[in-house]
Scaffold this active site. Structure first.
Site, short mmCIF file in Angstrom:
data_model
loop_
_atom_site.label_atom_id
_atom_site.label_comp_id
_atom_site.label_asym_id
_atom_site.label_seq_id
_atom_site.Cartn_x
_atom_site.Cartn_y
_atom_site.Cartn_z
N CYS A 60 0.92 -1.00 0.00
CA CYS A 60 0.02 0.01 -0.04
C CYS A 60 0.85 1.35 0.13
O CYS A 60 1.27 1.70 0.96
CB CYS A 60 -0.94 0.02 1.20
SG CYS A 60 -1.98 1.46 1.37
N CYS B 23 -0.58 3.98 2.00
CA CYS B 23 -0.53 4.14 3.46
C CYS B 23 1.31 4.41 3.93
O CYS B 23 1.21 5.05 4.83
CB CYS B 23 -0.67 2.79 4.01
SG CYS B 23 -2.22 1.76 3.07
N ASP B 24 1.85 3.90 3.15
CA ASP B 24 3.42 3.68 3.72
C ASP B 24 4.39 4.76 2.89
O ASP B 24 5.57 4.63 3.23
CB ASP B 24 3.80 2.41 3.47
CG ASP B 24 3.05 1.45 4.40
OD1 ASP B 24 2.43 1.88 5.24
OD2 ASP B 24 3.06 0.27 3.92
#
Ligand code: NAP
Length: 309
Positions: free
Chosen positions: A134, A137-138
């Protein structure tokens, strides 16, 4: 035992669309979120092909608007995971979460799909320590760093482009010399200064010491093995349907996608399915929304026909 008219499993675009249609039909649906609230689109940064948004939108914003719209008409959200179902006895259908048992007159399955893993050494060990599925997200954690993206489809390029906002260099490692992704994404990726491509290459191992430091790759044409130093490995090699809960109860194809007919009905009358759980072909937010709406309409018709018998 909590009794419901309609239970929808899954909180992605298909699930919320089914919730909008069934709530507007006064069925007061209960939507059980599953593990990933909002589904896959909620971890997609940019959505630029969903009709009605000429400037584009983000996955989280889009799915949250769908939730608000469904709740406005009376849909209810239960954040939980269904761990057992029994559809074998027909309606009412039995379902169980970690905290509650349910019976529903009709069910709409919209449990979606999850990322496929590469299955190479180091992949599992370094999740959260340099291996990610992701970028949204990261990506932030890789400011000024060097990352690799594995895969050649839409997800790989879209998320790779997103990563160029943070990373200093994004190398896409693809097992062929032709990308699977759509033309527009290809053009953007191939002309992005921060992106480069490693063709005909497979990742065989992810190495590090506490966190990712390199990937070991093999050129599939020459057989040459090389170590590429990197700080992060973002894996986008496809998806598999989240259908294990329905094994032996709902008919599936050879890749374990649920089989539905034109009315979005599964092999069990009264159980409908929509979105990626039954669609290995299109897998778009727009198509999932269409399928979820269709499943909502058909669930309502099935319930009223049954009531009038
Ligand atoms: P995908 O289209 O199935 O692409 C997977 C990619 O990973 C392919 O390039 C494939 O290589 C490669 N691959 C598969 N297994 C591999 C392995 N074991 N090792 C190395 N590489 C491997 O999956 P996706 O990109 O996740 O997209 C899924 C669906 O969502 C697609 O229908 C896509 O169009 C859609 N999607 C659309 C958008 C958009 O329109 N904006 C964004 C994201 C996703 P090969 O090419 O050699 O098979």
């Amino acid at each position: 035992m909590q009794k419901e008219k309609v239970i929808i499993l899954g909180s992605g675009p298909a699930g919320w669309s089914a919730a909008i249609y069934t709530s507007r039909a006064n069925l007061n649906p209960l939507l059980i979120s599953g593990n990933e609230l909002g589904g896959q689109v909620s971890i997609t940064y940019e959505v630029e092909n969903y009709p009605g948004f000429p400037q584009g939108t983000t996955g989280p914003e889009l799915v949250d608007s769908m939730r608000q719209q469904a709740e406005k008409f009376g849909a209810r959200l239960e954040i939980n995971e269904v761990i057992e179902v029994d559809f074998t006895k027909g309606s009412p259908f039995y379902m169980k979460t970690h905290s509650q048992e349910y019976e529903a007159d009709a069910v709409i399955v919209a449990t979606g799909a999850s990322p496929v893993r590469l299955g190479v050494s180091g992949e599992s060990d370094f999740i959260g320590r340099g291996v990610s599925f992701c970028a949204t997200c990261d990506g932030f954690f890789f400011r000024g760093k060097d990352v690799v993206v594995v895969g050649g489809g839409d997800s790989a390029l879209e998320e790779g482009l997103f990563l160029t906002k943070y990373a200093s260099a994004v190398r896409v490692i693809h097992r062929r010399d032709m990308l699977r992704a759509g033309a527009a994404l290809q053009r953007r990726a191939l002309t992005n200064d921060k992106m480069s491509f490693v063709w005909d290459t497979a990742v065989e191992r992810i190495n590090g010491n506490g966190k990712v430091q390199a990937v070991e790759v093999r050129n599939l044409k020459s057989g040459a093995v090389e170590t590429l130093p990197t700080d992060g490995v973002f894996i986008y090699v496809g998806h598999h349907p989240n259908s294990s809960l329905f094994e032996g109860q709902l008919a599936m194809d050879e890749h374990r996608y649920l089989i539905t007919d034109k009315k979005m009905t599964t092999s069990v009358p009264g159980v409908f399915a929509a979105g990626e759980i039954q669609d290995p072909l299109y897998r778009q937010v727009a198509t999932s929304v269409g399928q979820g709406s269709a499943a909502g309409i058909m669930a309502e018709r099935w319930l009223s026909e049954r009531a009038s018998r």
